[in-house]
Design an enzyme around this catalytic site. Structure first.
Site, PDB file in Angstrom:
ATOM      1  N   ASN A 300      -0.753  22.141  29.511  1.00 64.16           N
ATOM      2  CA  ASN A 300       0.703  22.739  29.515  1.00 64.16           C
ATOM      3  C   ASN A 300       0.792  23.153  27.723  1.00 64.16           C
ATOM      4  OD1 ASN A 300       3.658  23.221  29.811  1.00 64.16           O
ATOM      5  ND2 ASN A 300       3.371  21.308  28.325  1.00 64.16           N
ATOM      6  N   ALA A 301       0.107  22.219  27.037  1.00 62.07           N
ATOM      7  CA  ALA A 301       0.486  22.487  25.602  1.00 62.07           C
ATOM      8  C   ALA A 301      -0.071  24.081  25.376  1.00 62.07           C
ATOM      9  CB  ALA A 301      -0.559  21.554  24.715  1.00 62.07           C
ATOM     10  N   LEU A 309      -0.177  43.371  15.464  1.00 58.63           N
ATOM     11  CA  LEU A 309      -1.713  43.266  15.326  1.00 58.63           C
ATOM     12  C   LEU A 309      -1.802  43.918  13.739  1.00 58.63           C
ATOM     13  CD1 LEU A 309      -4.565  42.666  16.362  1.00 58.63           C
ATOM     14  CD2 LEU A 309      -4.792  44.829  17.194  1.00 58.63           C
ATOM     15  N   TYR A 368      -1.508  35.595  21.783  1.00 57.94           N
ATOM     16  CA  TYR A 368      -1.089  34.860  22.777  1.00 57.94           C
ATOM     17  C   TYR A 368      -1.361  35.522  24.271  1.00 57.94           C
ATOM     18  CZ  TYR A 368       2.653  32.385  25.618  1.00 57.94           C
ATOM     19  OH  TYR A 368       3.266  31.418  26.514  1.00 57.94           O
ATOM     20  N   THR A 403      13.599  27.590  27.226  1.00 60.19           N
ATOM     21  CA  THR A 403      13.193  26.250  26.402  1.00 60.19           C
ATOM     22  C   THR A 403      13.312  26.838  24.898  1.00 60.19           C
ATOM     23  OG1 THR A 403      10.845  27.398  26.142  1.00 60.19           O
ATOM     24  CG2 THR A 403      11.129  25.882  28.221  1.00 60.19           C
TER      25      THR A 403
HETATM   26  P1  NAD Z   1       7.466  24.159  23.707  1.00 60.22           P
HETATM   27  O1  NAD Z   1       6.784  24.660  22.313  1.00 60.22           O
HETATM   28  O2  NAD Z   1       8.979  23.917  23.952  1.00 60.22           O
HETATM   29  O3  NAD Z   1       6.357  22.928  24.049  1.00 60.22           O
HETATM   30  C1  NAD Z   1       4.866  22.809  23.760  1.00 60.22           C
HETATM   31  C2  NAD Z   1       4.662  21.392  23.294  1.00 60.22           C
HETATM   32  O4  NAD Z   1       3.168  21.609  23.278  1.00 60.22           O
HETATM   33  C3  NAD Z   1       5.208  20.690  22.283  1.00 60.22           C
HETATM   34  O5  NAD Z   1       5.744  19.505  22.616  1.00 60.22           O
HETATM   35  C4  NAD Z   1       4.108  20.805  21.192  1.00 60.22           C
HETATM   36  O6  NAD Z   1       4.158  19.551  20.301  1.00 60.22           O
HETATM   37  C5  NAD Z   1       2.931  20.752  22.108  1.00 60.22           C
HETATM   38  N1  NAD Z   1       1.780  21.124  21.522  1.00 60.22           N
HETATM   39  C6  NAD Z   1       1.301  22.391  20.926  1.00 60.22           C
HETATM   40  N2  NAD Z   1       0.408  22.073  20.109  1.00 60.22           N
HETATM   41  C7  NAD Z   1      -0.404  21.170  20.744  1.00 60.22           C
HETATM   42  C8  NAD Z   1      -1.611  20.412  20.279  1.00 60.22           C
HETATM   43  N3  NAD Z   1      -2.364  21.221  19.482  1.00 60.22           N
HETATM   44  N4  NAD Z   1      -1.859  19.314  20.915  1.00 60.22           N
HETATM   45  C9  NAD Z   1      -1.180  18.751  21.956  1.00 60.22           C
HETATM   46  N5  NAD Z   1       0.306  19.110  22.048  1.00 60.22           N
HETATM   47  C10 NAD Z   1       0.495  20.596  21.527  1.00 60.22           C
HETATM   48  O7  NAD Z   1       6.761  25.303  24.919  1.00 60.22           O
HETATM   49  P2  NAD Z   1       7.188  25.591  26.322  1.00 60.22           P
HETATM   50  O8  NAD Z   1       8.173  26.797  26.111  1.00 60.22           O
HETATM   51  O9  NAD Z   1       7.671  24.199  26.837  1.00 60.22           O
HETATM   52  O10 NAD Z   1       5.967  25.944  26.921  1.00 60.22           O
HETATM   53  C11 NAD Z   1       4.997  25.105  27.780  1.00 60.22           C
HETATM   54  C12 NAD Z   1       3.752  25.946  27.919  1.00 60.22           C
HETATM   55  O11 NAD Z   1       4.285  27.094  29.029  1.00 60.22           O
HETATM   56  C13 NAD Z   1       2.959  26.658  26.959  1.00 60.22           C
HETATM   57  O12 NAD Z   1       1.609  26.853  27.388  1.00 60.22           O
HETATM   58  C14 NAD Z   1       3.589  28.008  27.063  1.00 60.22           C
HETATM   59  O13 NAD Z   1       2.717  29.022  26.376  1.00 60.22           O
HETATM   60  C15 NAD Z   1       3.730  28.309  28.495  1.00 60.22           C
HETATM   61  N6  NAD Z   1       4.766  29.309  28.719  1.00 60.22           N
HETATM   62  C16 NAD Z   1       6.222  29.232  28.407  1.00 60.22           C
HETATM   63  C17 NAD Z   1       6.885  30.293  28.642  1.00 60.22           C
HETATM   64  C18 NAD Z   1       8.584  30.096  28.230  1.00 60.22           C
HETATM   65  O14 NAD Z   1       9.169  30.883  28.770  1.00 60.22           O
HETATM   66  N7  NAD Z   1       8.976  29.022  27.784  1.00 60.22           N
HETATM   67  C19 NAD Z   1       6.532  31.417  29.393  1.00 60.22           C
HETATM   68  C20 NAD Z   1       5.174  31.506  29.645  1.00 60.22           C
HETATM   69  C21 NAD Z   1       4.330  30.539  29.504  1.00 60.22           C
END
Ligand code: NAD
Length: 462
Positions: A300-301, A309, A368, A403
């Site tokens: 998930n991270a 760009l 991304y 989020t």
């Molecule tokens: P967020 O930024 O709230 O949480 C991400 C978490 O990942 C954080 O706790 C961060 O510390 C951790 N993290 C980042 N880099 C890391 C690393 N190198 N090692 C370990 N942990 C790490 O993000 P979110 O909104 O909860 O998103 C979670 C996932 O869902 C991500 O992959 C994001 O790309 C994806 N996503 C989110 C959305 C959205 O609308 N929020 C949409 C599409 C995809």
């Protein structure tokens, strides 16, 4: 709080919002809840699996089953008489698995027309159809895709938080392979999954559905300290999992709080470390014993570092690809390479997180979008690599989820992104978590190599 919900909370706000055409976002049914109204089974000729699967998941269809001849009764002017349903059906399952000819599509129209405006709030349409790979002949293959077009369109026409989804069945799929998908789609767990299509096939190892599918099972969740990751941890823990919560050392306090709340363990780890896979396995072995194995790993991270760009430097480019894609591939490489103490079990689930930005591209997000589209390509390829092993690999592609990550998007852009879907609202982290838990369920062994969008049928890439 959703700004439109705030506006609609007062009579004056509601009046003004309606006048200027701002839709009132429907409140979605969530959790392990079936619709309250009857579940209707619309069984077209040749379809049996819908009925058998509903029985397997403990749902008795609330109305007589309508086959095509009955549904096609004509009135004295020669017009089709719509089938009679209860006043407010909770859901309709259309079993179109026997449909092969263009003229038989009329049966789907006939079954669905009466429910389009009468489904209860957060009602469900689930269409079952044979996958193009499982049917012979050009017409039958064209018909399969035609059903896809029907589903995507009715998802956009439904109101009140109701959704429509289509499941294509591959050759040899039985009710026990379909059960986890059908129960997920009927329940509130699929609240933000709308207008989607995916494929189910025969599972390599069969498991029964269970209310605690992850009891005695270890699930690793990366990025678990907040946002979607914390919700994933909570959902898996609700379903019985022992959760290993992973996040960067800088999020250590939040991570410890989540792990304590879930009764799991915390591992402070930057997933981009070269030995991240080995560190996850050794953490599991030291906490749970050398014989313990991981049932599921949820990658998930993720991070965003948005720039057009024209302004995107090498470091910003590389950091996003490294966290969002390369780290996941390195960790899986290690876990799949051998039977490590604390490593991945022989039968296991691997899931990643893509994004609608990866499906359609998004201005300012080349890095991304590359990483998230890469997650999808990786899932499709890894599934082929693991064809001989009872391990499934899938991903979800969230749209707009409420989020901290999306709270950082500028207001106007955020409101546009949030509203441009069939449910007129952003999803909640739990919606992504529920979909991942469904994909990782032991009974979901027939769902493999799929990317399920959790986006409320977002117009982006639709
Ligand atoms: P967020 O930024 O709230 O949480 C991400 C978490 O990942 C954080 O706790 C961060 O510390 C951790 N993290 C980042 N880099 C890391 C690393 N190198 N090692 C370990 N942990 C790490 O993000 P979110 O909104 O909860 O998103 C979670 C996932 O869902 C991500 O992959 C994001 O790309 C994806 N996503 C989110 C959305 C959205 O609308 N929020 C949409 C599409 C995809």
């Amino acid at each position: 709080m959703d700004i439109l919900e705030t506006i609609y909370a007062t009579p004056a706000g509601k009046f003004v919002a309606r006048k200027v055409g701002l839709a009132d976002p429907p409140k979605l049914r969530r959790g392990r809840l079936l619709p309250t109204g009857p579940i209707v089974l619309g069984e077209l000729e040749g379809g049996r699996i819908g009925r058998e699967t509903l029985t397997l998941i403990g749902v008795t269809p609330g109305q007589p089953v309508l086959d095509v001849p009955e549904a096609r009764v004509k009135d004295e002017k020669g017009r089709a008489v719509p089938p009679r349903y209860p006043a407010k059906p909770g859901a309709i399952v259309v079993d179109a698995t026997g449909v092969r000819e263009l003229t038989e599509l009329e049966g789907i129209r006939c079954l669905l027309r009466p429910v389009m405006r009468s489904l209860e709030p957060s009602g469900r349409i689930v269409i079952l159809a044979s996958d193009a790979s499982a049917v012979e002949g050009l017409e039958a293959k064209a018909v399969a895709q035609a059903i896809d077009g029907i589903n995507r369109t009715i998802g956009k026409e439904l109101r009140g938080g109701a959704t429509s989804n289509l499941v294509f069945l591959k050759e040899g799929t039985g009710p026990s392979d379909l059960a986890s998908t059908l129960s997920f789609l009927l329940e509130g767990r699929s609240a933000f999954v709308d207008g989607q299509t995916w494929r189910v096939g025969p599972a390599k190892v069969a498991h029964e559905l269970s209310a605690k599918p992850f009891a005695d099972r270890i699930v690793v969740v990366t990025g678990a300290a907040r946002g979607i990751g914390a919700a994933i941890g909570r959902t898996f823990a609700r379903d019985g999992a022992t959760v290993v919560a992973v996040d960067i050392p800088a999020s250590g306090d939040a991570l410890a709080k989540v792990a304590n709340e879930l009764g799991g363990s915390a591992l402070q780890l930057d997933i981009t470390a070269a030995d991240a896979g080995a560190r996850i396995a050794s953490h599991v072995a030291s906490r749970h014993g050398e014989d313990a194995r991981i049932w599921a790993i949820v990658h998930n991270a993720g991070i965003t570092r948005d720039r057009m760009l024209a302004n995107l430097d090498e470091k910003t480019w590389a950091s996003v690809l490294d966290v969002n894609l390369a780290a996941e591939m390195r960790i899986n490489d290690f876990l799949l390479s051998a039977d490590h103490p604390g490593g991945l079990g022989e039968e296991a689930r691997i899931v990643g997180i893509a994004s609608t930005s990866g499906v359609a591209g998004n201005k300012g997000q080349t890095n991304y979008a590359a990483s998230k589209a890469g997650v999808m390509g990786y899932v499709w390829a890894l599934k082929e690599d693991l064809a001989d092993r009872p391990i499934t690999v899938n991903a979800v592609a969230p749209g707009f989820i409420e989020t901290e990550m999306t709270a950082a998007i500028p207001f106007v852009q955020r409101e546009i992104f949030r509203r441009t879907n069939s449910l007129s609202q952003g999803g909640n982290p739990v919606d992504v978590a529920e979909t991942l838990a469904y994909l990782c369920g032991p009974a979901s062994g027939g769902v493999d190599g799929q990317v399920v969008r959790v986006c409320g049928q977002n117009l982006i890439g639709a």
